[in-house]
Design an enzyme around this catalytic site. Structure first.
Site, mmCIF file in Angstrom:
data_model
loop_
_atom_site.group_PDB
_atom_site.id
_atom_site.type_symbol
_atom_site.label_atom_id
_atom_site.label_comp_id
_atom_site.label_asym_id
_atom_site.label_seq_id
_atom_site.Cartn_x
_atom_site.Cartn_y
_atom_site.Cartn_z
ATOM 1 N N ARG A 1 2.730 0.584 -8.749
ATOM 2 C CA ARG A 1 1.761 0.361 -9.827
ATOM 3 C C ARG A 1 2.451 -0.158 -11.080
ATOM 4 O O ARG A 1 1.861 -0.917 -11.849
ATOM 5 C CB ARG A 1 0.970 1.646 -10.086
ATOM 6 C CG ARG A 1 0.059 1.955 -8.897
ATOM 7 C CD ARG A 1 -0.731 3.229 -9.055
ATOM 8 N NE ARG A 1 -1.375 3.566 -7.780
ATOM 9 C CZ ARG A 1 -1.985 4.710 -7.536
ATOM 10 N NH1 ARG A 1 -2.038 5.643 -8.487
ATOM 11 N NH2 ARG A 1 -2.541 4.928 -6.367
ATOM 12 N N TYR B 1 10.343 -2.212 2.122
ATOM 13 C CA TYR B 1 11.084 -3.054 1.168
ATOM 14 C C TYR B 1 12.527 -3.248 1.643
ATOM 15 O O TYR B 1 13.248 -4.071 1.091
ATOM 16 C CB TYR B 1 11.039 -2.426 -0.231
ATOM 17 C CG TYR B 1 9.608 -2.309 -0.749
ATOM 18 C CD1 TYR B 1 8.958 -3.413 -1.284
ATOM 19 C CD2 TYR B 1 8.895 -1.118 -0.647
ATOM 20 C CE1 TYR B 1 7.635 -3.332 -1.717
ATOM 21 C CE2 TYR B 1 7.577 -1.015 -1.087
ATOM 22 C CZ TYR B 1 6.955 -2.129 -1.614
ATOM 23 O OH TYR B 1 5.649 -2.046 -2.024
ATOM 24 N N SER C 1 6.587 2.207 -2.199
ATOM 25 C CA SER C 1 7.511 2.014 -3.318
ATOM 26 C C SER C 1 8.269 3.279 -3.704
ATOM 27 O O SER C 1 9.460 3.228 -3.986
ATOM 28 C CB SER C 1 6.736 1.456 -4.514
ATOM 29 O OG SER C 1 5.632 2.291 -4.824
ATOM 30 N N LYS D 1 -0.273 5.365 5.715
ATOM 31 C CA LYS D 1 0.470 5.109 4.473
ATOM 32 C C LYS D 1 0.330 6.272 3.520
ATOM 33 O O LYS D 1 -0.781 6.730 3.351
ATOM 34 C CB LYS D 1 -0.113 3.844 3.845
ATOM 35 C CG LYS D 1 0.421 3.509 2.491
ATOM 36 C CD LYS D 1 -0.119 2.173 2.044
ATOM 37 C CE LYS D 1 0.294 1.964 0.612
ATOM 38 N NZ LYS D 1 -0.727 1.395 -0.193
ATOM 39 N N LYS E 1 -4.955 6.039 4.563
ATOM 40 C CA LYS E 1 -4.211 5.842 3.314
ATOM 41 C C LYS E 1 -4.497 7.009 2.378
ATOM 42 O O LYS E 1 -5.650 7.266 2.018
ATOM 43 C CB LYS E 1 -4.632 4.523 2.672
ATOM 44 C CG LYS E 1 -3.968 4.293 1.318
ATOM 45 C CD LYS E 1 -4.194 2.893 0.802
ATOM 46 C CE LYS E 1 -3.594 2.744 -0.578
ATOM 47 N NZ LYS E 1 -3.777 1.408 -1.146
HETATM 48 C C1 PBG Z 1 -3.341 -1.715 -3.283
HETATM 49 C C2 PBG Z 1 -2.079 -1.181 -2.701
HETATM 50 C C3 PBG Z 1 -1.229 -0.204 -3.214
HETATM 51 C C4 PBG Z 1 -0.123 -0.172 -2.360
HETATM 52 C C5 PBG Z 1 -0.362 -1.081 -1.345
HETATM 53 N N1 PBG Z 1 -1.591 -1.677 -1.566
HETATM 54 C C6 PBG Z 1 -1.308 0.608 -4.440
HETATM 55 C C7 PBG Z 1 -2.314 1.685 -4.546
HETATM 56 O O1 PBG Z 1 -3.121 1.936 -3.652
HETATM 57 O O2 PBG Z 1 -2.349 2.274 -5.634
HETATM 58 C C8 PBG Z 1 1.083 0.691 -2.540
HETATM 59 C C9 PBG Z 1 2.344 0.120 -2.018
HETATM 60 C C10 PBG Z 1 3.578 0.799 -2.512
HETATM 61 O O3 PBG Z 1 3.543 1.812 -3.242
HETATM 62 O O4 PBG Z 1 4.644 0.302 -2.158
HETATM 63 N N2 PBG Z 1 -4.401 -0.817 -3.286
#
Ligand code: PBG
Length: 327
Positions: A204, A312, A273, A247, A194
């Site tokens: 967020r 999504y 997102s 991711k 990630k």
């Molecule tokens: C929680 C998490 C996040 C996402 C998935 N799990 C946000 C982040 O790490 O800031 C992002 C998912 C998305 O942007 O669709 N840590």
């Protein structure tokens, strides 16, 4: 021209193109991420993700039903609590928002496969993914809470847990606590690879989880790195991860291909997102054909080697599959 080998020969006609297709997709590979919020009668559109909504426990059923009807059989729950605190206690509260959503979903939709995102950032007042010690996230102190969060999800009905915090050792901590409590067959899908990415921006906003200070670069990965991702993936497999996730997806398909070679567990990827928001915005501006771009993007993720795709657009993709627009 005396050409013996003509690659175009296999491209004449839809029947033949489908016969020789290398990537075949199936709706059972899709996971839909859903945001559940405290309260009642809520279906509010997320401004930075048009077409995506925050639901309350009493309204989510309609969406879950639509997903099942479309052929999407798995969802990933994200919670938006009313109150946040330093220790993110809403994450592991037995009456936390995700726990309540799980109990309801399990009861109303026994055929749906329920996955949860395990993290603290939606529940901490400072928005970081773990416990703070000064301005640093304390890795080892966070592990206990993550494991507790995962256990409370499983006790509430989660079929699979997916830690996204990027603390070292969290897969082992979660596996150990689940096993101690008898949940030996509940899989862990690790967000192992990630990256610290600006593509999470709209999420967020949706979850109100932007860090109050600093960034997530001391735990999420530097996007200049590739070998480090393999190290993370191998480590998580050793710790007991059943599925490895990369991711975001779109800018990281090189990592999907490498991880697929490096590990022997299924590989997932998450179109986050920001990827959704970019396609949506360009489509709304009339610059691109949304349907065609969504099909092409999804196919590229599977072509890179993904077995599982979080998006999504899951409901739409399942429909496009049925309609033969991707497949
Ligand atoms: C929680 C998490 C996040 C996402 C998935 N799990 C946000 C982040 O790490 O800031 C992002 C998912 C998305 O942007 O669709 N840590």
């Amino acid at each position: 021209m005396n050409l013996t080998i003509r690659p175009r020969r296999l491209r004449y006609g839809e029947n033949l193109r489908k016969m020789v297709r290398e990537t075949r997709v199936d709706a059972s590979s899709l996971i839909y991420p859903i945001f559940i919020k405290e309260g009642t009668a809520i279906t509010e559109e997320i401004p930075t993700m048009p077409g995506q909504y925050r639901y309350s426990v009493d309204t989510m059923g309609k969406k879950l039903e639509q997903l099942l009807d479309a052929g999407v059989q798995s969802v990933m729950f994200f919670g938006i609590p009313d109150q946040k605190d330093e220790a993110g206690s809403g994450a592991y509260d037995e009456n936390g928002i995700v726990q309540k959503a799980l109990r309801q979903a399990k009861k109303d939709f026994p055929d749906l496969y329920l996955i949860t995102d395990v993290c603290m950032c939606e529940y901490t007042s400072h928005g970081h993914c773990g416990l703070l010690c000064g301005h640093e996230v304390d890795n080892d102190a966070t592990l206990k809470l993550l494991a507790q969060t995962a256990l409370s999800h499983v006790q509430a009905g989660a079929d699979m847990v997916a830690p996204s915090d990027m603390m070292d050792g969290r897969v082992a901590a979660i596996r150990a606590l689940l096993d101690q409590n008898g949940y030996i067959n509940t899989p862990v899908m690790s967000y192992a690879v990630k990256y610290a990415s600006a593509f999470y921006g709209p999420f967020r906003d949706a979850a109100g989880s932007a860090p109050a200070f600093g960034d997530r670069k001391s735990y999420q990965m530097d996007y200049h790195n590739s070998r480090e991702g393999i190290k993370e993936a191998l480590l998580d497999v050793q710790e007991g991860a059943d599925i490895i996730m990369v991711k975001p997806a779109m800018s990281y398909l090189d990592m999907v291909a490498k991880i697929k070679d490096a590990v022997s567990v299924p590989v997932a990827s998450y179109s986050v997102s920001g990827e959704y928001a970019m396609i949506k915005a360009a489509a709304q501006a009339g610059y691109i054909d949304e349907e065609k771009i969504v099909c092409e993007t999804a196919a590229s993720v599977f072509r890179a080697g993904c077995d599982i795709y979080l998006t999504y657009y899951a409901q739409e993709i399942a429909r496009y599959m049925k309609e033969g627009k991707i497949g």
